[in-house]
Write a protein that holds these residues in place. Structure first.
Motif, PDB file in Angstrom:
ATOM      1  N   VAL A 191      30.166  38.468  33.936  1.00 59.40           N
ATOM      2  CA  VAL A 191      30.114  39.502  32.902  1.00 59.40           C
ATOM      3  C   VAL A 191      30.259  38.868  31.526  1.00 59.40           C
ATOM      4  CG1 VAL A 191      31.008  41.315  34.405  1.00 59.40           C
ATOM      5  CG2 VAL A 191      32.606  39.933  33.057  1.00 59.40           C
ATOM      6  N   SER A 192      29.876  39.604  30.515  1.00 61.23           N
ATOM      7  CA  SER A 192      29.968  39.109  29.145  1.00 61.23           C
ATOM      8  C   SER A 192      31.421  39.054  28.679  1.00 61.23           C
ATOM      9  CB  SER A 192      29.163  40.027  28.218  1.00 61.23           C
ATOM     10  OG  SER A 192      29.423  39.741  26.863  1.00 61.23           O
ATOM     11  N   THR A 193      31.708  38.150  27.773  1.00 61.26           N
ATOM     12  CA  THR A 193      33.062  38.058  27.220  1.00 61.26           C
ATOM     13  C   THR A 193      33.383  39.251  26.327  1.00 61.26           C
ATOM     14  OG1 THR A 193      32.217  36.721  25.375  1.00 61.26           O
ATOM     15  CG2 THR A 193      33.110  35.533  27.287  1.00 61.26           C
ATOM     16  N   THR A 194      32.386  40.048  25.981  1.00 59.96           N
ATOM     17  CA  THR A 194      32.630  41.224  25.130  1.00 59.96           C
ATOM     18  C   THR A 194      32.987  42.469  25.934  1.00 59.96           C
ATOM     19  OG1 THR A 194      30.273  41.777  25.117  1.00 59.96           O
ATOM     20  CG2 THR A 194      31.080  40.367  23.335  1.00 59.96           C
ATOM     21  N   LEU A 195      32.845  42.411  27.270  1.00 56.55           N
ATOM     22  CA  LEU A 195      33.190  43.553  28.115  1.00 56.55           C
ATOM     23  C   LEU A 195      34.682  43.859  27.999  1.00 56.55           C
ATOM     24  CD1 LEU A 195      31.952  45.491  30.293  1.00 56.55           C
ATOM     25  CD2 LEU A 195      32.866  43.911  32.002  1.00 56.55           C
ATOM     26  N   GLN A 196      35.036  45.158  27.935  1.00 56.93           N
ATOM     27  CA  GLN A 196      36.435  45.547  27.756  1.00 56.93           C
ATOM     28  C   GLN A 196      37.068  46.168  29.003  1.00 56.93           C
ATOM     29  OE1 GLN A 196      37.178  47.845  24.181  1.00 56.93           O
ATOM     30  NE2 GLN A 196      35.621  46.732  23.030  1.00 56.93           N
ATOM     31  N   HIS A 197      36.262  46.824  29.844  1.00 58.20           N
ATOM     32  CA  HIS A 197      36.826  47.515  31.008  1.00 58.20           C
ATOM     33  C   HIS A 197      35.944  47.234  32.225  1.00 58.20           C
ATOM     34  CE1 HIS A 197      39.383  49.677  28.165  1.00 58.20           C
ATOM     35  NE2 HIS A 197      38.288  49.933  27.460  1.00 58.20           N
ATOM     36  N   LEU A 198      36.546  46.650  33.279  1.00 61.68           N
ATOM     37  CA  LEU A 198      35.801  46.314  34.488  1.00 61.68           C
ATOM     38  C   LEU A 198      36.530  46.870  35.713  1.00 61.68           C
ATOM     39  CD1 LEU A 198      33.530  44.819  35.964  1.00 61.68           C
ATOM     40  CD2 LEU A 198      34.947  42.748  35.876  1.00 61.68           C
ATOM     41  N   TYR A 199      35.801  47.661  36.496  1.00 64.43           N
ATOM     42  CA  TYR A 199      36.376  48.299  37.678  1.00 64.43           C
ATOM     43  C   TYR A 199      35.660  47.768  38.930  1.00 64.43           C
ATOM     44  CZ  TYR A 199      38.165  51.437  34.093  1.00 64.43           C
ATOM     45  OH  TYR A 199      38.783  51.940  32.964  1.00 64.43           O
ATOM     46  N   LEU A 200      36.393  47.047  39.763  1.00 67.55           N
ATOM     47  CA  LEU A 200      35.830  46.442  40.970  1.00 67.55           C
ATOM     48  C   LEU A 200      36.647  46.794  42.211  1.00 67.55           C
ATOM     49  CD1 LEU A 200      35.042  42.886  39.536  1.00 67.55           C
ATOM     50  CD2 LEU A 200      33.351  44.595  40.247  1.00 67.55           C
ATOM     51  N   GLN A 201      37.486  47.805  42.125  1.00 67.47           N
ATOM     52  CA  GLN A 201      38.333  48.147  43.262  1.00 67.47           C
ATOM     53  C   GLN A 201      37.503  48.604  44.463  1.00 67.47           C
ATOM     54  OE1 GLN A 201      38.225  49.826  40.365  1.00 67.47           O
ATOM     55  NE2 GLN A 201      38.567  52.021  40.626  1.00 67.47           N
ATOM     56  N   ALA A 202      38.094  48.417  45.647  1.00 66.45           N
ATOM     57  CA  ALA A 202      37.492  48.879  46.907  1.00 66.45           C
ATOM     58  C   ALA A 202      36.131  48.241  47.167  1.00 66.45           C
ATOM     59  CB  ALA A 202      37.394  50.407  46.928  1.00 66.45           C
ATOM     60  N   ASN A 203      36.056  46.908  46.993  1.00 68.85           N
ATOM     61  CA  ASN A 203      34.903  46.139  47.429  1.00 68.85           C
ATOM     62  C   ASN A 203      35.371  45.200  48.540  1.00 68.85           C
ATOM     63  OD1 ASN A 203      32.176  46.374  45.796  1.00 68.85           O
ATOM     64  ND2 ASN A 203      33.808  46.737  44.297  1.00 68.85           N
ATOM     65  N   GLN A 204      34.707  44.057  48.698  1.00 67.94           N
ATOM     66  CA  GLN A 204      35.094  43.086  49.729  1.00 67.94           C
ATOM     67  C   GLN A 204      35.287  41.703  49.106  1.00 67.94           C
ATOM     68  OE1 GLN A 204      31.936  43.406  52.648  1.00 67.94           O
ATOM     69  NE2 GLN A 204      32.094  45.641  52.702  1.00 67.94           N
ATOM     70  N   ILE A 205      35.786  41.682  47.874  1.00 72.34           N
ATOM     71  CA  ILE A 205      35.930  40.444  47.107  1.00 72.34           C
ATOM     72  C   ILE A 205      37.031  39.580  47.708  1.00 72.34           C
ATOM     73  CG2 ILE A 205      36.500  39.496  44.832  1.00 72.34           C
ATOM     74  CD1 ILE A 205      35.244  42.068  43.644  1.00 72.34           C
ATOM     75  N   LYS A 206      36.683  38.300  47.919  1.00 69.68           N
ATOM     76  CA  LYS A 206      37.600  37.388  48.613  1.00 69.68           C
ATOM     77  C   LYS A 206      38.154  36.293  47.704  1.00 69.68           C
ATOM     78  CE  LYS A 206      35.131  37.980  53.022  1.00 69.68           C
ATOM     79  NZ  LYS A 206      34.305  39.094  52.554  1.00 69.68           N
ATOM     80  N   GLU A 207      37.623  36.162  46.492  1.00 69.34           N
ATOM     81  CA  GLU A 207      38.039  35.069  45.613  1.00 69.34           C
ATOM     82  C   GLU A 207      38.065  35.523  44.164  1.00 69.34           C
ATOM     83  OE1 GLU A 207      36.549  30.525  44.423  1.00 69.34           O
ATOM     84  OE2 GLU A 207      35.343  31.806  45.744  1.00 69.34           O
ATOM     85  N   PHE A 208      39.072  35.052  43.427  1.00 72.00           N
ATOM     86  CA  PHE A 208      39.173  35.346  41.994  1.00 72.00           C
ATOM     87  C   PHE A 208      38.510  34.196  41.242  1.00 72.00           C
ATOM     88  CE2 PHE A 208      40.762  35.716  37.779  1.00 72.00           C
ATOM     89  CZ  PHE A 208      41.104  37.050  37.592  1.00 72.00           C
ATOM     90  N   THR A 209      37.295  34.413  40.758  1.00 72.19           N
ATOM     91  CA  THR A 209      36.540  33.371  40.050  1.00 72.19           C
ATOM     92  C   THR A 209      36.683  33.569  38.549  1.00 72.19           C
ATOM     93  OG1 THR A 209      34.588  34.782  40.324  1.00 72.19           O
ATOM     94  CG2 THR A 209      34.861  32.959  41.869  1.00 72.19           C
TER      95      THR A 209
END
Length: 347
Positions: free
Chosen positions: A282-300
């Motif tokens: 995502v862009s560095t200008t993004l202010q709000h990101l919602y990714l709850q309830a997916n299958q994400i396995k790693e914090f990149t």
């Protein structure tokens, strides 16, 4: 002083009563008579008994919540017509033939069906700007909608298809609410909407993003569909898009081309309740990101910051990752430098 007041009232009462009127009736009269002490405007026709036409605002006619099952007669002077929350089942060709000055028409929460709306019902409304038809029983767009519309709300119906002819020529339309219908494909129906800034088509049966989205969109809501992929360059053509919500779809990592959301200007992105296994770039200008309830396995961390130093960091303030397959221990310590504006990270 008390004697003087009594004397004045006693002098006024006979005059009022001689005309058969109660001088205090305006205090307790019915709602439809609350403006009775003012001179009603009958220009272009009298106000129907079942509606209110305030003399102080003669271009408005209030017929909402009256239990109406049929259209009332509309005086030609009326510009603002309120018919919501009734049980009106039909809008024949003749219903609005006299209402050529209408600017607002509110008919939400009725029982209109597509078959019961005349093909010419809207034909004479050359200046209509706002039309509310949500919460009816429509299965298609009405014919000959005014091309002057700026705000069209036709959500919570049973519409299955939108054709280019339905919206063609609506150059002034800025708001379109079409959510909670049964639309499966919109084709190129949105192509002509050059002024559209808000498109709400959540809660339909779309399997792909509509083609030729208007480039001046500011808000795009596609939640609760069955979209599993995004087209190449999906976000690149927009110049003003700030809010994108695509929660409750079927999106996967494979279905999102690289750098799709790495665009400046985007303020809020909601991809929750999908099938993502990685955090998208995502862009560095993004202010709000919602990714709850997916299958994400790693914090990149690289999804947010390609470079980290005093002047290069993410503007992200809200980050939700709860309901995935990571824990707080998976968040690298360097995140405090990259995500220095983030109030909290929910995992």
């Amino acid at each position: 002083m008390r004697v003087v007041v009594v004397f004045l009232l006693s002098a006024l009462l006979p005059v009022s009563c001689s005309h058969g009127r109660d001088p205090l009736a305006w205090l307790y009269g019915a709602q439809s008579q609350r403006y009775g002490f003012l001179q009603a405007d009958s220009t272009g026709g009298d106000c129907p008994d079942e509606c209110d036409c305030p003399p102080s605002f003669p271009v408005a006619m209030y017929c909402d919540e009256r239990g109406l099952t049929a259209m009332p007669t509309v005086p030609s002077r009326v510009k603002y017509l309120y018919l919501q929350n009734n049980a009106i089942t039909a809008l024949p060709d003749s219903a609005l033939v006299n209402a050529t000055n209408l600017v607002w028409l509110m008919m939400h929460y009725n029982q209109l069906t597509s078959d019961a709306i005349g093909e010419k019902a809207f034909l004479q409304l050359k200046g209509l700007e706002r039309l509310y038809l949500q919460h009816n029983n429509l299965t298609s767009f009405p014919s000959n909608l005014p091309r002057t519309l700026q705000d069209l709300r036709i959500d919570h119906n049973k519409i299955e298809k939108v054709t280019p002819a339905d919206l063609e020529g609506m150059d002034n339309l800025t708001i379109l609410y079409l959510h909670d219908n049964a639309v499966t494909d919109m084709g190129t129906s949105l192509t002509s909407l050059k002024s559209l800034t808000l498109l709400e088509i959540s809660g339909n049966k779309l399997t792909k993003v509509p083609e030729a989205l208007p480039e001046h969109l500011h808000q795009l809501y596609l939640e609760s569909n069955s979209i599993d992929s995004l087209p190449e360059g999906f976000m690149g053509r927009f110049t003003q898009l700030q809010y994108v919500r695509m929660a409750h779809n079927q999106l996967t990592d494979k279905g999102i081309p690289a750098n799709t959301f790495n665009v400046t200007g985007l303020v809020e992105l909601d991809l929750s309740f999908n099938k993502l296994e990685r955090i998208p770039l995502v862009s560095t200008t993004l202010q709000h990101l919602y990714l709850q309830a997916n299958q994400i396995k790693e914090f990149t961390l690289g999804s947010f910051c390609s470079v980290m130093d005093v002047t290069n960091f993410s503007k992200l303030r809200t980050l939700r990752l709860d309901g995935n397959e990571i824990s707080r221990q998976d968040i690298p310590t360097e995140s405090t430098l990259c995500l220095r504006l983030t109030s909290s990270i929910e995992v």
